[in-house]
Design an enzyme around this catalytic site. Structure first.
Site, PDB file in Angstrom:
ATOM      1  N   ARG A  46       1.014  -1.201  -0.067  1.00 31.82           N
ATOM      2  CA  ARG A  46      -0.041  -0.007   0.021  1.00 31.82           C
ATOM      3  C   ARG A  46       0.817   1.279   0.090  1.00 31.82           C
ATOM      4  O   ARG A  46       0.624   2.268  -0.775  1.00 31.82           O
ATOM      5  CB  ARG A  46      -0.928   0.070   1.271  1.00 31.82           C
ATOM      6  CG  ARG A  46      -1.557   1.394   1.415  1.00 31.82           C
ATOM      7  CD  ARG A  46      -2.964   1.143   2.165  1.00 31.82           C
ATOM      8  NE  ARG A  46      -2.782   0.657   3.421  1.00 31.82           N
ATOM      9  CZ  ARG A  46      -2.065   0.632   4.540  1.00 31.82           C
ATOM     10  NH1 ARG A  46      -1.427   1.617   4.600  1.00 31.82           N
ATOM     11  NH2 ARG A  46      -2.203  -0.204   5.542  1.00 31.82           N
ATOM     12  N   TYR A  98     -16.622  15.339 -16.637  1.00 37.06           N
ATOM     13  CA  TYR A  98     -16.956  13.818 -16.661  1.00 37.06           C
ATOM     14  C   TYR A  98     -18.122  13.877 -15.474  1.00 37.06           C
ATOM     15  O   TYR A  98     -17.910  14.355 -14.410  1.00 37.06           O
ATOM     16  CB  TYR A  98     -15.938  12.964 -16.349  1.00 37.06           C
ATOM     17  CG  TYR A  98     -16.507  11.347 -15.975  1.00 37.06           C
ATOM     18  CD1 TYR A  98     -17.234  10.736 -16.849  1.00 37.06           C
ATOM     19  CD2 TYR A  98     -15.872  10.992 -14.765  1.00 37.06           C
ATOM     20  CE1 TYR A  98     -17.496   9.386 -16.238  1.00 37.06           C
ATOM     21  CE2 TYR A  98     -16.170   9.536 -14.448  1.00 37.06           C
ATOM     22  CZ  TYR A  98     -16.834   9.036 -15.305  1.00 37.06           C
ATOM     23  OH  TYR A  98     -17.438   7.744 -14.966  1.00 37.06           O
ATOM     24  N   ASP A 170      -7.282  18.164 -15.111  1.00 32.76           N
ATOM     25  CA  ASP A 170      -7.797  16.701 -15.367  1.00 32.76           C
ATOM     26  C   ASP A 170      -7.190  16.354 -17.160  1.00 32.76           C
ATOM     27  O   ASP A 170      -7.985  17.104 -17.841  1.00 32.76           O
ATOM     28  CB  ASP A 170      -9.096  16.148 -15.221  1.00 32.76           C
ATOM     29  CG  ASP A 170      -9.489  14.805 -15.935  1.00 32.76           C
ATOM     30  OD1 ASP A 170      -8.626  14.129 -16.667  1.00 32.76           O
ATOM     31  OD2 ASP A 170     -10.492  14.515 -15.278  1.00 32.76           O
ATOM     32  N   LYS A 195      -7.757   5.335 -19.621  1.00 36.56           N
ATOM     33  CA  LYS A 195      -8.235   5.758 -20.997  1.00 36.56           C
ATOM     34  C   LYS A 195      -6.812   5.814 -21.716  1.00 36.56           C
ATOM     35  O   LYS A 195      -6.251   4.738 -22.115  1.00 36.56           O
ATOM     36  CB  LYS A 195      -8.619   7.111 -20.873  1.00 36.56           C
ATOM     37  CG  LYS A 195      -9.916   7.233 -19.810  1.00 36.56           C
ATOM     38  CD  LYS A 195     -10.842   6.415 -20.080  1.00 36.56           C
ATOM     39  CE  LYS A 195     -12.152   6.307 -19.098  1.00 36.56           C
ATOM     40  NZ  LYS A 195     -12.051   6.867 -17.832  1.00 36.56           N
TER      41      LYS A 195
HETATM   42  O1  P1T Z   1     -13.270   5.918 -14.685  1.00 35.86           O
HETATM   43  P1  P1T Z   1     -12.108   6.395 -13.797  1.00 35.86           P
HETATM   44  O2  P1T Z   1     -10.730   5.753 -14.094  1.00 35.86           O
HETATM   45  O3  P1T Z   1     -12.263   6.481 -12.290  1.00 35.86           O
HETATM   46  O4  P1T Z   1     -11.971   7.811 -14.373  1.00 35.86           O
HETATM   47  C1  P1T Z   1     -12.857   8.864 -14.167  1.00 35.86           C
HETATM   48  C2  P1T Z   1     -12.509   9.916 -15.196  1.00 35.86           C
HETATM   49  C3  P1T Z   1     -11.894  11.107 -14.810  1.00 35.86           C
HETATM   50  N1  P1T Z   1     -11.548  11.945 -15.763  1.00 35.86           N
HETATM   51  C4  P1T Z   1     -12.147  11.803 -16.944  1.00 35.86           C
HETATM   52  C5  P1T Z   1     -12.049  12.910 -17.788  1.00 35.86           C
HETATM   53  C6  P1T Z   1     -13.125  10.801 -17.176  1.00 35.86           C
HETATM   54  O5  P1T Z   1     -13.332  10.840 -18.608  1.00 35.86           O
HETATM   55  C7  P1T Z   1     -13.148   9.916 -16.430  1.00 35.86           C
HETATM   56  C8  P1T Z   1     -13.742   8.510 -16.843  1.00 35.86           C
HETATM   57  N2  P1T Z   1     -14.662   8.725 -17.774  1.00 35.86           N
HETATM   58  C9  P1T Z   1     -15.456   7.830 -18.449  1.00 35.86           C
HETATM   59  C10 P1T Z   1     -15.659   6.407 -18.032  1.00 35.86           C
HETATM   60  C11 P1T Z   1     -16.294   8.003 -19.621  1.00 35.86           C
HETATM   61  O6  P1T Z   1     -16.623   7.207 -20.300  1.00 35.86           O
HETATM   62  O7  P1T Z   1     -16.133   9.107 -19.842  1.00 35.86           O
END
Ligand code: P1T
Length: 383
Positions: A46, A98, A170, A195
């Site tokens: 951790r 998002y 972000d 992503k």
């Molecule tokens: O899904 P996660 O890894 O927790 O990420 C969240 C997140 C944060 N910032 C942006 C710009 C994002 O697009 C996302 C997650 N987005 C999707 C799952 C989507 O389909 O847009």
């Protein structure tokens, strides 16, 4: 070293004990100590794990900063940044975000007694007007999800800093290949590594990057204290994906440019959102702060929700799926998928209506992607 070289080598020296060229998956929760407190830099996974450490070093290098922290998801990474806020503090967030980020702000940050104001992310003056003596954090996505709005990072950084607040960007849609927010004045960069960074839709992860030693100490403390870390295998998958980020982004962008131009001229499409189109209201800002527009394209279908439904059901190469940034093309219907949590009137106010479809343009042959959207547009019009 330049970008593509760092993606393959930063934090990824051959393993000193075995010579393994590729960072091993250190699938161990704990590390044996020679005496209490005497160890090789790792105690418990951790707090730190060699595979995760390699990923953290590589990501920091690509964003051009000194510190990286990996998390179990993008939202876990965001929550680490929001943990810097205390009751009575104020956050200014760009409006187009998002849906999960809005949900996190509204259900866990605001309920802690932190005030949140949403502003038009495209207008630096709107940020300035929202500043209060309690503003501690400014939060933007640029390009934003799903409308591909841009925020002028340098201008908003100046406004944030004048009021003693930090700017967090972000950078998930742009990736460090196309945009490095800290070089433009931001204090913190956040990623959903699920992503483009991972790039193969096979792992969920997040990251926080900063050059600020004090912010890093607090975020690092939070990472260990709250424990939302990625496991060794997911860290390894994301690190493997990262190696090809440069080459993948070039292909995503090439295909997205062709598709966005094609959709702009197509019958039944009211609007195309893509920072690489001359018609994008912030095309000049895009060329100033990004080295390319990326691979995300949103479109508004003239026939509203019924047309969008027919379009989505007719696609064969694009998969109807949440997420983005993988090598395969995905289509998303924000109003019922990524942004479903927002009330309908709030979605409409933010410009996420029933006709909006978001495409994550993959790296397949672009002729097949064009044929796919043409078939789907014909189906959309046929209703
Ligand atoms: O899904 P996660 O890894 O927790 O990420 C969240 C997140 C944060 N910032 C942006 C710009 C994002 O697009 C996302 C997650 N987005 C999707 C799952 C989507 O389909 O847009």
């Amino acid at each position: 070293m330049r970008f593509a070289t760092r993606a393959i080598h930063a934090g990824q020296d051959p393993d000193p004990t075995t010579g393994a060229t590729i960072i091993p998956i250190s699938q161990s929760s704990t590390f044996t100590q020679a005496a209490p407190g005497v160890h090789k830099g790792f105690e418990y996974s951790r707090s730190g794990n060699p595979t995760r450490a390699a990923l953290e070093t590589a990501l920091a290098s690509l964003e051009g900063v000194g510190h990286g922290l990996a998390f179990a998801s993008g939202l876990a990474a965001e929550n680490a940044v929001f943990s810097l806020l205390a009751t009575g503090d104020h956050v200014i967030a760009a409006e187009d975000l998002y849906g999960g980020t809005v949900r996190l702000l509204e259900t866990t940050v605001r309920t802690r007694g932190v005030d949140v104001t949403y502003v038009d992310g495209t207008d630096p003056e709107a940020f300035e007007a929202a500043v209060t003596p309690r503003t501690r954090l400014v939060w933007v996505e640029t390009p934003s999800n799903p409308l591909l709005h841009l925020t002028d990072i340098a201008a908003v950084a100046e406004i944030a800093h004048a009021s003693g607040a930090a700017l967090a960007v972000d950078n998930t849609f742009a990736t460090p290949y196309l945009q490095q927010p800290v070089a433009l004045g931001a204090d913190i960069v956040v990623h959903s590594t699920t992503k483009y960074i991972g790039g193969h839709s096979d792992a969920v992860g997040g990251a926080v990057l900063t050059d600020d030693d004090e912010l890093f100490d607090r975020l690092r403390f939070y990472q260990n204290a709250a424990g939302g870390i990625p496991g060794p295998f997911d860290s390894w998958l994301i690190l493997r994906g990262l190696k090809t980020l440069a080459v993948r982004m070039r292909e995503h962008e090439k295909n997205a440019r062709v598709l966005a131009a094609h959709l702009s001229a197509a019958e039944g499409v009211d609007m195309v959102h893509f920072p690489g189109l001359p018609s994008h209201p912030q095309a000049r800002l895009a060329s100033r702060q990004m080295s390319g527009p990326g691979g995300m394209v949103s479109l508004r279908l003239a026939g509203g929700k019924p047309a969008a439904r027919r379009f989505l059901l007719a696609l064969r190469v694009f998969s109807l799926a949440e997420s983005l940034g993988g090598v395969e093309s995905l289509a998303c219907y924000p109003s019922e998928m990524t942004h479903a949590w927002l009330p309908e009137d709030e979605r409409e106010r933010r410009g996420i209506g029933g006709g909006l479809v978001r495409l994550s343009v993959g790296i397949e042959d672009v002729e097949d992607l064009i044929a796919d959207v043409d078939r789907a547009l014909a189906a959309a019009r046929a209703g």
